[in-house]
Design an enzyme around this catalytic site. Structure first.
Site, PDB file in Angstrom:
ATOM      1  N   HIS A   9       0.827  -1.212   0.000  1.00 43.79           N
ATOM      2  CA  HIS A   9       0.000   0.000   0.000  1.00 43.79           C
ATOM      3  C   HIS A   9       0.864   1.267   0.000  1.00 43.79           C
ATOM      4  O   HIS A   9       1.680   1.452   0.897  1.00 43.79           O
ATOM      5  CB  HIS A   9      -0.903  -0.034   1.239  1.00 43.79           C
ATOM      6  CG  HIS A   9      -1.781   1.152   1.382  1.00 43.79           C
ATOM      7  ND1 HIS A   9      -1.746   1.982   2.471  1.00 43.79           N
ATOM      8  CD2 HIS A   9      -2.742   1.653   0.560  1.00 43.79           C
ATOM      9  CE1 HIS A   9      -2.654   2.928   2.324  1.00 43.79           C
ATOM     10  NE2 HIS A   9      -3.269   2.757   1.173  1.00 43.79           N
ATOM     11  N   ARG A  10       0.679   2.118  -0.994  1.00 46.10           N
ATOM     12  CA  ARG A  10       1.533   3.306  -1.237  1.00 46.10           C
ATOM     13  C   ARG A  10       2.999   2.870  -1.263  1.00 46.10           C
ATOM     14  O   ARG A  10       3.891   3.592  -0.796  1.00 46.10           O
ATOM     15  CB  ARG A  10       1.308   4.393  -0.179  1.00 46.10           C
ATOM     16  CG  ARG A  10      -0.149   4.826  -0.023  1.00 46.10           C
ATOM     17  CD  ARG A  10      -0.274   6.008   0.932  1.00 46.10           C
ATOM     18  NE  ARG A  10      -1.608   6.049   1.544  1.00 46.10           N
ATOM     19  CZ  ARG A  10      -1.949   6.767   2.601  1.00 46.10           C
ATOM     20  NH1 ARG A  10      -1.038   7.547   3.161  1.00 46.10           N
ATOM     21  NH2 ARG A  10      -3.164   6.745   3.083  1.00 46.10           N
ATOM     22  N   GLU A  36       0.334  -0.464  -4.693  1.00 41.87           N
ATOM     23  CA  GLU A  36      -0.774   0.478  -4.862  1.00 41.87           C
ATOM     24  C   GLU A  36      -0.186   1.863  -4.701  1.00 41.87           C
ATOM     25  O   GLU A  36       0.701   2.080  -3.869  1.00 41.87           O
ATOM     26  CB  GLU A  36      -1.822   0.219  -3.768  1.00 41.87           C
ATOM     27  CG  GLU A  36      -3.095   1.050  -3.883  1.00 41.87           C
ATOM     28  CD  GLU A  36      -3.096   2.370  -3.130  1.00 41.87           C
ATOM     29  OE1 GLU A  36      -4.070   3.105  -3.237  1.00 41.87           O
ATOM     30  OE2 GLU A  36      -2.097   2.695  -2.439  1.00 41.87           O
ATOM     31  N   ASP A  38      -1.024   6.456  -5.562  1.00 41.14           N
ATOM     32  CA  ASP A  38      -2.038   7.486  -5.801  1.00 41.14           C
ATOM     33  C   ASP A  38      -1.553   8.507  -6.826  1.00 41.14           C
ATOM     34  O   ASP A  38      -0.387   8.907  -6.789  1.00 41.14           O
ATOM     35  CB  ASP A  38      -2.325   8.204  -4.476  1.00 41.14           C
ATOM     36  CG  ASP A  38      -2.653   7.218  -3.365  1.00 41.14           C
ATOM     37  OD1 ASP A  38      -3.745   6.652  -3.403  1.00 41.14           O
ATOM     38  OD2 ASP A  38      -1.786   6.999  -2.486  1.00 41.14           O
ATOM     39  N   HIS A  51       0.031  10.951  -2.162  1.00 41.59           N
ATOM     40  CA  HIS A  51      -1.286  10.630  -1.606  1.00 41.59           C
ATOM     41  C   HIS A  51      -2.177  11.849  -1.432  1.00 41.59           C
ATOM     42  O   HIS A  51      -3.318  11.877  -1.865  1.00 41.59           O
ATOM     43  CB  HIS A  51      -1.144   9.906  -0.258  1.00 41.59           C
ATOM     44  CG  HIS A  51      -2.480   9.569   0.332  1.00 41.59           C
ATOM     45  ND1 HIS A  51      -3.150  10.422   1.197  1.00 41.59           N
ATOM     46  CD2 HIS A  51      -3.293   8.507   0.155  1.00 41.59           C
ATOM     47  CE1 HIS A  51      -4.310   9.876   1.525  1.00 41.59           C
ATOM     48  NE2 HIS A  51      -4.429   8.715   0.913  1.00 41.59           N
ATOM     49  N   GLU A 111      -4.454   4.405  -8.077  1.00 39.65           N
ATOM     50  CA  GLU A 111      -5.656   5.063  -7.554  1.00 39.65           C
ATOM     51  C   GLU A 111      -5.748   6.482  -8.111  1.00 39.65           C
ATOM     52  O   GLU A 111      -4.838   7.298  -7.918  1.00 39.65           O
ATOM     53  CB  GLU A 111      -5.653   5.091  -6.012  1.00 39.65           C
ATOM     54  CG  GLU A 111      -6.985   5.674  -5.539  1.00 39.65           C
ATOM     55  CD  GLU A 111      -7.072   5.936  -4.042  1.00 39.65           C
ATOM     56  OE1 GLU A 111      -6.338   5.339  -3.244  1.00 39.65           O
ATOM     57  OE2 GLU A 111      -7.916   6.791  -3.702  1.00 39.65           O
ATOM     58  N   LYS A 113      -6.922   9.957  -7.833  1.00 39.92           N
ATOM     59  CA  LYS A 113      -7.318  10.749  -6.658  1.00 39.92           C
ATOM     60  C   LYS A 113      -8.233  11.918  -7.042  1.00 39.92           C
ATOM     61  O   LYS A 113      -7.871  13.092  -6.872  1.00 39.92           O
ATOM     62  CB  LYS A 113      -6.073  11.253  -5.939  1.00 39.92           C
ATOM     63  CG  LYS A 113      -5.488  10.210  -4.971  1.00 39.92           C
ATOM     64  CD  LYS A 113      -6.329  10.048  -3.723  1.00 39.92           C
ATOM     65  CE  LYS A 113      -5.696   9.098  -2.717  1.00 39.92           C
ATOM     66  NZ  LYS A 113      -6.656   8.499  -1.804  1.00 39.92           N
ATOM     67  N   ASP A 231       0.540  -2.110   4.512  1.00 38.33           N
ATOM     68  CA  ASP A 231       1.704  -1.215   4.613  1.00 38.33           C
ATOM     69  C   ASP A 231       2.979  -2.009   4.888  1.00 38.33           C
ATOM     70  O   ASP A 231       4.080  -1.464   4.775  1.00 38.33           O
ATOM     71  CB  ASP A 231       1.507  -0.236   5.784  1.00 38.33           C
ATOM     72  CG  ASP A 231       0.310   0.685   5.595  1.00 38.33           C
ATOM     73  OD1 ASP A 231      -0.068   0.932   4.433  1.00 38.33           O
ATOM     74  OD2 ASP A 231      -0.236   1.157   6.609  1.00 38.33           O
TER      75      ASP A 231
HETATM   76  O1  G3P Z   1      -6.601   2.002  -2.625  1.00 34.54           O
HETATM   77  C1  G3P Z   1      -6.774   1.664  -1.297  1.00 34.54           C
HETATM   78  C2  G3P Z   1      -6.378   2.761  -0.368  1.00 34.54           C
HETATM   79  O2  G3P Z   1      -5.142   3.244  -0.763  1.00 34.54           O
HETATM   80  C3  G3P Z   1      -7.353   3.892  -0.313  1.00 34.54           C
HETATM   81  O3  G3P Z   1      -7.084   4.792   0.713  1.00 34.54           O
HETATM   82  O4  G3P Z   1      -6.330   6.905   1.632  1.00 34.54           O
HETATM   83  O5  G3P Z   1      -4.724   5.061   1.411  1.00 34.54           O
HETATM   84  O6  G3P Z   1      -5.516   6.254  -0.601  1.00 34.54           O
HETATM   85  P1  G3P Z   1      -5.864   5.801   0.789  1.00 34.54           P
HETATM   86 CA    CA Z   2      -4.474   4.933  -2.211  1.00 32.64          CA
END
Ligand code: G3P
Ligand code: CA
Length: 247
Positions: A9-10, A36, A38, A51, A111, A113, A231
């Protein structure tokens, strides 16, 4: 046994500065199946990996991403606020990540945004970048703004898309039936057994976010989700492997 994938994640956000090449590289090194990240737009229309809508929390710059040119963003440091060890880490751009990805086999969950700012034309720009770098078969486009996903469906129906949710609406079943997308990305706490069964029955790939505790990872694995976003991908891979060998 079902092949459950781990997406960082990120990037490997728990151990590296989020949404940086260092975080993505770590995910590749430890054997995560995907990352993943953003995407926002700079003032001059470049696709920026970060993000927040603003630069303050994660970089040495301040203000909105949309008010800075790509050249200005390139002067920012995206590592030092996480730790001095990462001083000099840059804010990445989408093309750069796709170039780097040519040397690995990672899935990329991009993602879009657009849930807070509109970013006119961002969907087409992302599609163009995917086509230019021939990443069609490794990218999943998701957004909390389902209109962005609708646009992608019209502009590039061949690309894999997913509906993001934080909390679930009462009419979830209707939305999933009407949209007929391929991916369902709920926050992990919203994914109950019954919601999981519903999405599965409707043919959706289920990729909850963000599970960091071992107990949560095992719970999601037992539900049979397709991807777990975390994470801490290294820790998650170990937990998953131990669970699989016990099963
Ligand atoms: O894509 C899943 C998750 O990343 C969404 O929330 O705030 O971490 O971008 P956020
Ligand atoms: Ca995200």
């Amino acid at each position: 046994m079902q092949n459950i994938k781990i997406f960082a994640h990120r990037g490997s956000k728990g151990t590296h500065p989020e949404n940086t090449m260092a975080a993505f590289q770590k995910a590749a090194e430890i054997g995560a199946e995907g990352i993943e990240f953003d995407v926002h737009l700079s003032a001059d229309g470049e696709l920026v990996i970060i993000h927040d809508e603003t630069l303050d929390r994660t970089t040495s710059l301040t203000g909105y991403v949309k008010d800075h040119s790509a050249q200005q963003l390139k002067t920012g440091d995206a590592g030092v606020k996480f730790s001095r060890e990462f001083l000099g880490e840059r804010i990445p751009f989408l093309g750069e990540v796709f170039e780097w990805a040519k040397d690995n086999r990672l899935w990329m969950n991009v993602e879009i945004k657009t849930d807070k700012l509109a970013y006119e034309g961002i969907e087409q720009k992302i599609i163009d970048a995917i086509r230019h770098h021939e990443m069609e078969h490794r990218v999943i486009l998701s957004s909390f703004n389902h209109q962005s996903i609708e646009k992608v469906k019209l502009l590039a129906p061949d690309l894999e898309r997913a509906l993001l949710f934080e909390g679930l609406p009462e009419n979830l079943e209707q939305i999933l039936r009407d949209k007929q997308e391929s991916g369902f990305h709920p926050d992990k706490d919203s994914l109950t057994e019954s919601v999981n069964e519903l999405a599965k029955t409707l043919g959706y790939k289920i990729r909850p976010w963000v599970a960091n505790d071992e107990a949560d990872i095992i719970k999601l694995a037992e539900m049979g989700v397709d991807v777990i976003m975390t994470d801490f991908p290294e820790k998650a891979l170990k937990a998953l492997k131990a669970w699989q060998s016990n099963g």
